[in-house]
Design a protein around this motif. Structure first.
Motif, PDB file in Angstrom:
ATOM      1  N   UNK A 503     138.788 101.192   8.186  1.00  0.00           N
ATOM      2  CA  UNK A 503     138.888 102.105   9.326  1.00  0.00           C
ATOM      3  C   UNK A 503     140.167 101.856  10.108  1.00  0.00           C
ATOM      4  N   UNK A 504     140.599 100.607  10.134  1.00  0.00           N
ATOM      5  CA  UNK A 504     141.851 100.213  10.802  1.00  0.00           C
ATOM      6  C   UNK A 504     142.508  99.153   9.931  1.00  0.00           C
ATOM      7  N   UNK A 505     143.747  98.871  10.191  1.00  0.00           N
ATOM      8  CA  UNK A 505     144.411  97.759   9.501  1.00  0.00           C
ATOM      9  C   UNK A 505     143.684  96.462   9.850  1.00  0.00           C
ATOM     10  N   UNK A 506     143.376  95.668   8.835  1.00  0.00           N
ATOM     11  CA  UNK A 506     142.562  94.471   9.063  1.00  0.00           C
ATOM     12  C   UNK A 506     142.783  93.486   7.927  1.00  0.00           C
ATOM     13  N   UNK A 507     142.196  92.331   8.055  1.00  0.00           N
ATOM     14  CA  UNK A 507     142.239  91.325   6.997  1.00  0.00           C
ATOM     15  C   UNK A 507     140.840  91.158   6.419  1.00  0.00           C
ATOM     16  N   UNK A 508     140.730  91.266   5.113  1.00  0.00           N
ATOM     17  CA  UNK A 508     139.448  91.110   4.419  1.00  0.00           C
ATOM     18  C   UNK A 508     139.415  89.733   3.765  1.00  0.00           C
ATOM     19  N   UNK A 509     138.368  88.975   4.087  1.00  0.00           N
ATOM     20  CA  UNK A 509     138.249  87.617   3.560  1.00  0.00           C
ATOM     21  C   UNK A 509     137.437  87.634   2.259  1.00  0.00           C
ATOM     22  N   UNK A 510     138.040  87.108   1.201  1.00  0.00           N
ATOM     23  CA  UNK A 510     137.405  87.052  -0.119  1.00  0.00           C
ATOM     24  C   UNK A 510     137.142  85.598  -0.488  1.00  0.00           C
ATOM     25  N   UNK A 511     135.973  85.349  -1.109  1.00  0.00           N
ATOM     26  CA  UNK A 511     135.645  84.020  -1.611  1.00  0.00           C
ATOM     27  C   UNK A 511     135.086  84.123  -3.018  1.00  0.00           C
ATOM     28  N   UNK A 512     135.535  83.235  -3.869  1.00  0.00           N
ATOM     29  CA  UNK A 512     135.027  83.115  -5.242  1.00  0.00           C
ATOM     30  C   UNK A 512     134.028  81.968  -5.228  1.00  0.00           C
ATOM     31  N   UNK A 513     132.752  82.284  -5.482  1.00  0.00           N
ATOM     32  CA  UNK A 513     131.686  81.294  -5.349  1.00  0.00           C
ATOM     33  C   UNK A 513     130.864  81.199  -6.628  1.00  0.00           C
ATOM     34  N   UNK A 514     130.145  80.083  -6.738  1.00  0.00           N
ATOM     35  CA  UNK A 514     129.128  79.934  -7.771  1.00  0.00           C
ATOM     36  C   UNK A 514     128.057  78.994  -7.228  1.00  0.00           C
ATOM     37  N   UNK A 515     127.090  78.649  -8.088  1.00  0.00           N
ATOM     38  CA  UNK A 515     125.968  77.807  -7.664  1.00  0.00           C
ATOM     39  C   UNK A 515     126.158  76.379  -8.164  1.00  0.00           C
ATOM     40  N   UNK A 516     125.674  75.421  -7.384  1.00  0.00           N
ATOM     41  CA  UNK A 516     125.811  74.016  -7.769  1.00  0.00           C
ATOM     42  C   UNK A 516     124.945  73.680  -8.975  1.00  0.00           C
ATOM     43  N   UNK A 517     123.856  74.444  -9.212  1.00  0.00           N
ATOM     44  CA  UNK A 517     123.070  74.328 -10.439  1.00  0.00           C
ATOM     45  C   UNK A 517     123.236  75.617 -11.227  1.00  0.00           C
ATOM     46  N   UNK A 518     123.540  75.489 -12.499  1.00  0.00           N
ATOM     47  CA  UNK A 518     123.892  76.679 -13.278  1.00  0.00           C
ATOM     48  C   UNK A 518     122.768  77.695 -13.349  1.00  0.00           C
ATOM     49  N   UNK A 519     121.502  77.240 -13.211  1.00  0.00           N
ATOM     50  CA  UNK A 519     120.387  78.171 -13.333  1.00  0.00           C
ATOM     51  C   UNK A 519     120.061  78.873 -12.019  1.00  0.00           C
ATOM     52  N   UNK A 520     120.721  78.474 -10.922  1.00  0.00           N
ATOM     53  CA  UNK A 520     120.403  79.033  -9.610  1.00  0.00           C
ATOM     54  C   UNK A 520     121.313  80.200  -9.255  1.00  0.00           C
ATOM     55  N   UNK A 521     120.917  80.915  -8.215  1.00  0.00           N
ATOM     56  CA  UNK A 521     121.695  82.036  -7.692  1.00  0.00           C
ATOM     57  C   UNK A 521     121.937  81.856  -6.195  1.00  0.00           C
ATOM     58  N   UNK A 522     122.096  80.598  -5.789  1.00  0.00           N
ATOM     59  CA  UNK A 522     122.471  80.261  -4.425  1.00  0.00           C
ATOM     60  C   UNK A 522     123.953  79.904  -4.442  1.00  0.00           C
ATOM     61  N   UNK A 523     124.823  80.753  -3.895  1.00  0.00           N
ATOM     62  CA  UNK A 523     126.278  80.523  -4.021  1.00  0.00           C
ATOM     63  C   UNK A 523     126.775  79.470  -3.034  1.00  0.00           C
ATOM     64  N   UNK A 524     126.427  78.222  -3.295  1.00  0.00           N
ATOM     65  CA  UNK A 524     126.721  77.127  -2.374  1.00  0.00           C
ATOM     66  C   UNK A 524     128.000  76.381  -2.720  1.00  0.00           C
ATOM     67  N   UNK A 525     128.740  76.844  -3.730  1.00  0.00           N
ATOM     68  CA  UNK A 525     130.019  76.229  -4.106  1.00  0.00           C
ATOM     69  C   UNK A 525     131.113  77.279  -3.957  1.00  0.00           C
ATOM     70  N   UNK A 526     132.066  77.025  -3.080  1.00  0.00           N
ATOM     71  CA  UNK A 526     133.206  77.927  -2.897  1.00  0.00           C
ATOM     72  C   UNK A 526     134.378  77.382  -3.700  1.00  0.00           C
ATOM     73  N   UNK A 527     134.797  78.143  -4.703  1.00  0.00           N
ATOM     74  CA  UNK A 527     135.877  77.690  -5.585  1.00  0.00           C
ATOM     75  C   UNK A 527     137.253  78.024  -5.023  1.00  0.00           C
ATOM     76  N   UNK A 528     137.368  79.181  -4.381  1.00  0.00           N
ATOM     77  CA  UNK A 528     138.653  79.529  -3.764  1.00  0.00           C
ATOM     78  C   UNK A 528     138.449  80.636  -2.737  1.00  0.00           C
ATOM     79  N   UNK A 529     139.428  80.741  -1.834  1.00  0.00           N
ATOM     80  CA  UNK A 529     139.409  81.747  -0.777  1.00  0.00           C
ATOM     81  C   UNK A 529     140.736  82.500  -0.778  1.00  0.00           C
TER      82      UNK A 529
END
Length: 759
Positions: A503-529
């Motif tokens: 809607x206006x000029x702004x900054x969008x924050x992106x994060x690449x995440x995954x889960x600390x246990x491979x079988x889970x879907x809780x994105x508690x590990x941030x790999x990069x921003x």
């Protein structure tokens, strides 16, 4: 005419029955135990002391069935329970998506009556146990109030699914009732019993109806006066009815078995007093045309006895997601304790703490450690009070009941006792048979040497390669942080493009995440921003990921909350691909993140959950390299749903005639074919009240044909809606080739299959 003279020697009619397996209790766990055993060839007697089946899910109580999906309000993706309970809920969706509990009654009755090996005794209460010796039950006596008949039922194996554990109690089995201390098992969530109480109470629900005309209400004399001053009732809203009134609870400081009628009366006093307050206090003028349509006549009971097995699950099994060699089911509901004073308490109606993913439930919890031929099912299994607060919910109980039914069949056929199936080859056979029914035991794939697919060559007309999802959907405003979940390959660096609108000029924050246990879907590990500068208007953003995953696993391409930004979505749905948001669901104590006190042994983390259909859509995007984990070999990998990968064969979106071709080097003889389709195990199929937007889950293959090597049609179906299609051929088929031709579920949903079994 019957005329009989005075007699001092009369007795009730007594019918003696010999069976293979006796199940006491016709709630969801008892139903699933009975059906599972019957389908595996046992003669089963199912005793239910009520006039209908379903227990707390029946029209007598009207609680919806839930389990690990938790209203889709936690991080347990694709976690709906499999097998018979899935079959029942999918059937209920097709016939009864509005959630009428009377219709659900008929579905349960039909499913049981259709099993030739089950004899159902309704309105029949077990009251006496006879034993061969101190460790073995020989027979059970039960009385039916409707036909005035006494039954004596003999069996080598028994299942107590009665809720209060009547068989286990009468047989002398070790049990517990109440809460353990923190010290006994080191459970940080164990309650302070003096302040919080030891037991969860009962609840009674009511329904209201708008008559279109003013309706007066005169309360019965026993109705509670000035009930509007109670803390919880101050917040009552007219739209709350049925099991949304779970908080109308009482009895946790009483004997929830022997004082159950007293608890019921107190709940009636509260409910009729509440309605008196609504109708006559003047605080609810909008209730003028409302009347009470239905009030429960028996309470929904949460807790009483818990029996001791060879293993007792505790809080740490749930929070740490401990793995057990003898796992036969899974759970995922929150640890959910209620203050014992219920509606009279000034505390919150419940205290819920979630785990980061689903947890295994071991087989050793499902039989008595003392009574050699007694299985346990439902809420009475061998768990601590804290663990019980999660395992007690009906879909979880039903999955355990199915495990008991299969175990009973294997035990009877081999002359074994329940304990004999807890280790070794007997355990592996139990786990295999359960997975063949759709149990989906975490970490235990369905690998069957007898499955002819193991020796076949498999190819498909196409395989899904996700290079893009088209931008033909809605715009999703980032009122919440949102993420596209995608199954990434290990050691791959991906480049992704999204269409966004600012809607206006702004900054969008992106994060690449995954889960600390491979079988889970809780994105508690941030790999990069990354911070992405946006100009006003529509634009394409390009993201090059510098990090990669160490294992094949779901990644979260995450955009943080920004009210000025929207992401373009796609109408395309692909099995094992979903978008989630860091939103709330207060019904299951999801407030966006979980931050427990430091000393209770529970994790802090964020909740990332999808919108329910029809609202939810994937993001539109382009990605390089393409996502390529939908290959036809997945049909033979043993997994019945997504875990760290989609685990399904999925056709290419443009494939208009998807086909799977199975060939053998030499001729084989086929008697049975099992097809396991995608009925969206992420969608919570609440059985009543909730309502659902569709009667067939959109990923499910509706129409298909099986052909032999002579292009002869072996089997054909139109209008399928079930997860598992078990096809028993009328005559053995000798062939070197089997072809499965199908139609895509819809234009925007390509065909998908998880597993094919051929015997």
């Amino acid at each position: 005419m019957l005329k009989e003279d005075f007699s001092l020697d009369r007795a009730l009619k007594n019918e003696k029955i010999i069976t293979d397996f006796l199940v006491v209790g016709g709630g969801m766990s008892g139903i699933c135990a009975a059906i599972a055993a019957a389908r595996m060839g046992l003669k089963v007697i199912l005793i239910q002391d009520r006039p209908v089946l379903g227990g707390n899910a029946s029209s007598e109580v009207r609680l919806w069935i839930l389990g690990a999906t938790s209203h889709m309000g936690n991080n347990n993706r694709w976690a709906r329970e499999g097998g018979i309970i899935d079959e029942l809920l999918v059937e209920n969706l097709y016939r009864n998506k509005e959630g009428n509990p009377l219709i659900f009654d008929t579905i349960l009755l039909e499913k049981v009556y259709q099993e030739e090996n089950i004899t159902l005794l309704l309105n029949t209460a077990a009251f006496e146990v006879s034993k061969n010796d101190q460790n073995n039950i020989s027979s059970v006596k039960a009385f039916c109030s409707q036909n005035s008949t006494m039954y004596t039922i003999s069996s080598p194996l028994f299942c107590d699914a009665s809720g209060d554990g009547v068989l286990g109690f009468l047989a002398g089995a070790s049990f517990r009732m109440g809460a353990e201390t923190k010290d006994e098992f080191g459970e940080g969530f164990a309650p302070d019993v003096k302040d919080y109480g030891e037991l969860l109470g009962h609840s009674i629900y009511f329904y209201t109806k708008d008559t279109g005309l003013p309706v007066k209400y005169v309360a019965p004399a026993f109705a509670k006066k000035e009930v509007g001053s109670l803390p919880r009732i101050k917040n009552y809203k007219l739209k709350e009815y049925g099991c949304r009134l779970w908080w109308v609870e009482y009895g946790g400081r009483l004997d929830t078995i022997h004082e159950s009628e007293n608890i019921k009366l107190e709940l009636w006093k509260v409910i009729y007093g509440l309605w008196d307050h609504v109708k006559n206090s003047g605080d609810f003028p909008e209730a003028e045309n409302l009347t009470l349509e239905w009030v429960g006549t028996i309470p929904g009971k949460r807790e009483s006895r818990r029996f001791e097995g060879d293993y007792m699950m505790v809080q740490q099994d749930i929070v740490e997601q401990r793995q057990h060699e003898d796992a036969i089911a899974f759970g995922g509901w929150a640890m959910d304790l209620h203050p014992a004073d219920g509606v009279y308490s000034d505390k919150s109606g419940c205290t819920q703490w979630h785990a980061k993913g689903v947890y295994q439930i071991p087989y050793r919890c499902f039989y008595s450690k003392d009574i050699d031929n007694l299985f346990l099912a439902g809420r009475i299994i061998s768990v601590s009070h804290v663990a019980f607060s999660s395992t007690r919910v009906m879909a979880t109980c039903a999955m355990g009941g199915q495990a008991v039914g299969v175990a009973a069949s294997l035990a009877k056929k081999s002359g074994l006792k329940p304990r004999d199936l807890s280790t070794g080859e007997n355990l592996k056979k139990l786990q295999l048979e359960l997975n063949k029914m759709g149990q989906s035991i975490p970490f235990i794939p369905l690998i069957d040497e007898k499955n002819l697919l193991q020796s076949a060559h498999i190819k498909a007309s196409s395989e899904q390669r996700i290079q893009q999802l088209p931008d033909n959907g809605n715009w999703l405003t980032l009122d919440f942080s949102a993420a596209q979940m995608l199954p990434f390959k290990r050691k791959e660096n991906y480049n992704i493009s999204f269409k966004v609108k600012a809607e206006v000029a702004t900054s969008l924050q992106f994060e690449f995440r995954t889960s600390s246990k491979t079988q889970n879907y809780t994105p508690d590990v941030i790999l990069e921003k990354q911070a992405i500068a946006l100009k006003a208007g529509e634009q394409i953003i390009h993201i090059s990921l510098k990090k990669s995953l160490n294992e094949d696993q779901y990644a979260f391409l995450t955009f943080l909350k920004n009210d000025d930004v929207s992401i373009k979505c796609s109408e395309t749905k692909i099995s094992g691909v979903i978008a989630v948001l860091n939103k709330t669901n207060k019904a299951v104590s999801n407030y966006g993140r979980q931050d427990p006190p430091a000393n209770i042994g529970v994790d802090s983390f964020e909740f990332w959950t999808p919108y329910r259909r029809p609202q939810g859509q994937n993001f539109a995007f382009q990605i390089s390299p393409a996502i390529t984990c939908f290959e036809v070999e997945n049909l033979n990998n043993g997994y019945l749903r997504p875990y760290n990968s989609p685990n399904a064969w999925v056709a290419n979106t443009n494939d208009k005639n998807p086909t799977v071709q199975i060939n053998w080097d030499n001729e084989v003889t086929i008697n049975e074919i099992v097809l396991m389709f995608d009925t969206d195990q992420d969608h919570a199929l609440e059985s009543s009240l909730y309502g659902h937007p569709e009667d067939v889950l959109p990923f499910c293959i509706r129409d298909f044909e099986l052909k032999s090597d002579q292009s002869t049609v072996v089997y054909s179906v139109k209008g399928n809606f079930q997860t598992i299609n078990k096809i028993k051929l009328t005559a053995p088929l000798r062939t070197k080739e089997l072809i499965l031709e199908m139609k895509n579920p819809s234009e925007n949903v390509p065909a998908a299959i998880f597993q094919i079994l051929i015997y």
